[in-house]
Scaffold this motif. Structure first.
Motif, mmCIF file in Angstrom:
data_model
loop_
_atom_site.group_PDB
_atom_site.id
_atom_site.type_symbol
_atom_site.label_atom_id
_atom_site.label_comp_id
_atom_site.label_asym_id
_atom_site.label_seq_id
_atom_site.Cartn_x
_atom_site.Cartn_y
_atom_site.Cartn_z
ATOM 1 N N GLU A 1 -10.667 -8.632 -9.108
ATOM 2 C CA GLU A 1 -11.181 -7.024 -9.246
ATOM 3 C C GLU A 1 -9.622 -6.396 -8.896
ATOM 4 O OE1 GLU A 1 -13.066 -3.769 -10.509
ATOM 5 O OE2 GLU A 1 -13.842 -5.854 -10.464
ATOM 6 N N ARG A 2 -9.166 -5.576 -9.546
ATOM 7 C CA ARG A 2 -8.013 -4.793 -9.376
ATOM 8 C C ARG A 2 -8.220 -3.570 -8.438
ATOM 9 N NH1 ARG A 2 -3.016 -5.427 -12.972
ATOM 10 N NH2 ARG A 2 -2.959 -3.390 -12.259
ATOM 11 N N GLU A 3 -7.399 -3.177 -7.675
ATOM 12 C CA GLU A 3 -7.490 -1.966 -7.010
ATOM 13 C C GLU A 3 -7.196 -0.686 -7.918
ATOM 14 O OE1 GLU A 3 -5.596 -0.108 -2.615
ATOM 15 O OE2 GLU A 3 -4.557 -1.917 -3.842
ATOM 16 N N SER A 4 -7.756 0.301 -7.920
ATOM 17 C CA SER A 4 -7.633 1.574 -8.810
ATOM 18 C C SER A 4 -6.615 2.186 -8.506
ATOM 19 C CB SER A 4 -8.732 2.504 -8.649
ATOM 20 O OG SER A 4 -8.888 3.145 -7.532
ATOM 21 N N TRP A 5 -5.828 2.926 -9.575
ATOM 22 C CA TRP A 5 -4.519 3.595 -9.228
ATOM 23 C C TRP A 5 -4.739 4.830 -8.069
ATOM 24 C CZ3 TRP A 5 0.209 3.195 -8.492
ATOM 25 C CH2 TRP A 5 1.034 4.242 -8.741
ATOM 26 N N GLY A 6 -6.122 5.332 -8.415
ATOM 27 C CA GLY A 6 -6.220 6.201 -7.169
ATOM 28 C C GLY A 6 -6.298 6.064 -5.759
ATOM 29 N N ALA A 7 -6.737 4.754 -5.441
ATOM 30 C CA ALA A 7 -6.570 4.102 -4.179
ATOM 31 C C ALA A 7 -4.943 3.531 -3.739
ATOM 32 C CB ALA A 7 -7.558 2.820 -4.210
ATOM 33 N N LYS A 8 -4.557 3.263 -4.868
ATOM 34 C CA LYS A 8 -3.007 2.598 -4.479
ATOM 35 C C LYS A 8 -2.259 3.891 -4.304
ATOM 36 C CE LYS A 8 -0.143 -0.728 -4.524
ATOM 37 N NZ LYS A 8 -0.410 -1.549 -3.323
ATOM 38 N N ARG A 9 -2.172 5.114 -5.177
ATOM 39 C CA ARG A 9 -1.553 6.185 -4.719
ATOM 40 C C ARG A 9 -1.830 6.674 -3.387
ATOM 41 N NH1 ARG A 9 -3.331 9.971 -9.089
ATOM 42 N NH2 ARG A 9 -5.134 10.117 -7.726
ATOM 43 N N ALA A 10 -3.293 6.886 -3.022
ATOM 44 C CA ALA A 10 -3.596 7.453 -1.783
ATOM 45 C C ALA A 10 -2.941 6.668 -0.774
ATOM 46 C CB ALA A 10 -5.120 7.363 -1.585
ATOM 47 N N GLU A 11 -2.921 5.474 -0.827
ATOM 48 C CA GLU A 11 -2.115 4.432 0.164
ATOM 49 C C GLU A 11 -0.580 4.664 0.145
ATOM 50 O OE1 GLU A 11 -0.416 -0.182 0.337
ATOM 51 O OE2 GLU A 11 -2.332 0.252 -0.692
ATOM 52 N N ILE A 12 0.034 4.934 -0.852
ATOM 53 C CA ILE A 12 1.354 5.139 -0.871
ATOM 54 C C ILE A 12 2.013 6.431 -0.457
ATOM 55 C CG2 ILE A 12 3.339 5.230 -2.652
ATOM 56 C CD1 ILE A 12 2.167 2.919 -4.088
ATOM 57 N N THR A 13 0.901 7.519 -1.137
ATOM 58 C CA THR A 13 1.463 8.962 -0.623
ATOM 59 C C THR A 13 1.194 9.093 0.909
ATOM 60 O OG1 THR A 13 -0.542 9.808 -1.391
ATOM 61 C CG2 THR A 13 1.217 9.679 -3.022
ATOM 62 N N SER A 14 0.450 8.357 1.693
ATOM 63 C CA SER A 14 0.141 8.664 3.011
ATOM 64 C C SER A 14 1.471 8.288 3.979
ATOM 65 C CB SER A 14 -0.981 8.092 3.703
ATOM 66 O OG SER A 14 -0.844 6.456 3.402
ATOM 67 N N ARG A 15 2.648 7.525 3.010
ATOM 68 C CA ARG A 15 3.591 7.050 3.920
ATOM 69 C C ARG A 15 4.852 8.195 3.934
ATOM 70 N NH1 ARG A 15 3.945 1.524 0.628
ATOM 71 N NH2 ARG A 15 1.668 0.697 1.076
ATOM 72 N N PRO A 16 5.773 8.222 4.705
ATOM 73 C CA PRO A 16 6.770 9.232 4.843
ATOM 74 C C PRO A 16 7.713 8.908 3.798
ATOM 75 C CG PRO A 16 6.506 8.247 7.123
ATOM 76 C CD PRO A 16 5.609 7.571 6.151
ATOM 77 N N GLY A 17 8.299 9.879 3.384
ATOM 78 C CA GLY A 17 9.309 9.816 2.192
ATOM 79 C C GLY A 17 8.677 9.185 0.911
ATOM 80 N N ALA A 18 7.255 9.571 0.570
ATOM 81 C CA ALA A 18 6.554 8.608 -0.221
ATOM 82 C C ALA A 18 6.872 9.056 -1.881
ATOM 83 C CB ALA A 18 5.067 8.941 0.016
ATOM 84 N N GLY A 19 7.590 10.231 -2.155
ATOM 85 C CA GLY A 19 7.749 10.749 -3.407
ATOM 86 C C GLY A 19 8.439 9.921 -4.253
ATOM 87 N N ALA A 20 9.406 9.284 -3.801
ATOM 88 C CA ALA A 20 10.265 8.410 -4.678
ATOM 89 C C ALA A 20 9.554 7.136 -4.946
ATOM 90 C CB ALA A 20 11.689 8.109 -4.279
ATOM 91 N N ALA A 21 8.988 6.379 -3.990
ATOM 92 C CA ALA A 21 8.189 5.329 -3.834
ATOM 93 C C ALA A 21 6.929 5.358 -4.606
ATOM 94 C CB ALA A 21 7.971 4.827 -2.331
ATOM 95 N N TYR A 22 6.391 6.602 -4.499
ATOM 96 C CA TYR A 22 5.084 6.715 -5.293
ATOM 97 C C TYR A 22 5.577 6.581 -7.002
ATOM 98 C CZ TYR A 22 1.594 9.204 -8.111
ATOM 99 O OH TYR A 22 0.660 9.446 -8.982
ATOM 100 N N GLU A 23 6.513 7.117 -7.331
ATOM 101 C CA GLU A 23 6.954 7.282 -8.892
ATOM 102 C C GLU A 23 7.123 5.900 -9.330
ATOM 103 O OE1 GLU A 23 7.438 8.960 -12.288
ATOM 104 O OE2 GLU A 23 6.372 9.588 -10.806
ATOM 105 N N ALA A 24 8.099 5.160 -8.369
ATOM 106 C CA ALA A 24 8.500 3.795 -8.711
ATOM 107 C C ALA A 24 7.112 2.956 -8.699
ATOM 108 C CB ALA A 24 9.394 3.422 -7.808
#
Length: 99
Positions: free
Chosen positions: A3-26
């Protein structure tokens, strides 16, 4: 099948980190490219090993790519497109239109 993790869950994980904008887009780009390759591979009835053979990659590299774990080069995308019987199209879009 795993079962793959949903993009929404992955996005929430990534955007909770400092400096997340560029990392989120990548991460979004990697995830969407990997998903597109996986869906097309499955449409063609290919295994990851068969796709790897068609592209000159190893099966673990295909698995990592499909999971969004690697950012591909243009030549790699060209090899994947050919192996998946598709044409690669790369385009620039104004930021306000990109999603």
């Amino acid at each position: 099948m795993v079962e793959r993790e949903s993009w929404g869950a992955k996005r929430a994980e990534i955007t909770s980190r400092p400096g997340a904008g560029a990392a989120y887009e990548a991460a979004r780009i990697r995830f969407e490219l990997g998903e597109a390759v996986r869906l097309r591979r499955e449409q063609l009835g290919l295994t990851q090993s068969e796709l790897a053979e068609r592209t000159g990659l190893k099966q673990p590299a295909v698995a990592r790519f499909e999971a969004g774990g690697t950012m591909p080069t243009i030549p790699m995308l060209e090899r994947l497109a050919e192996a998946l019987e598709m044409r690669l199209s790369v385009q620039f879009q104004p930021l306000r239109e990109a999603s």
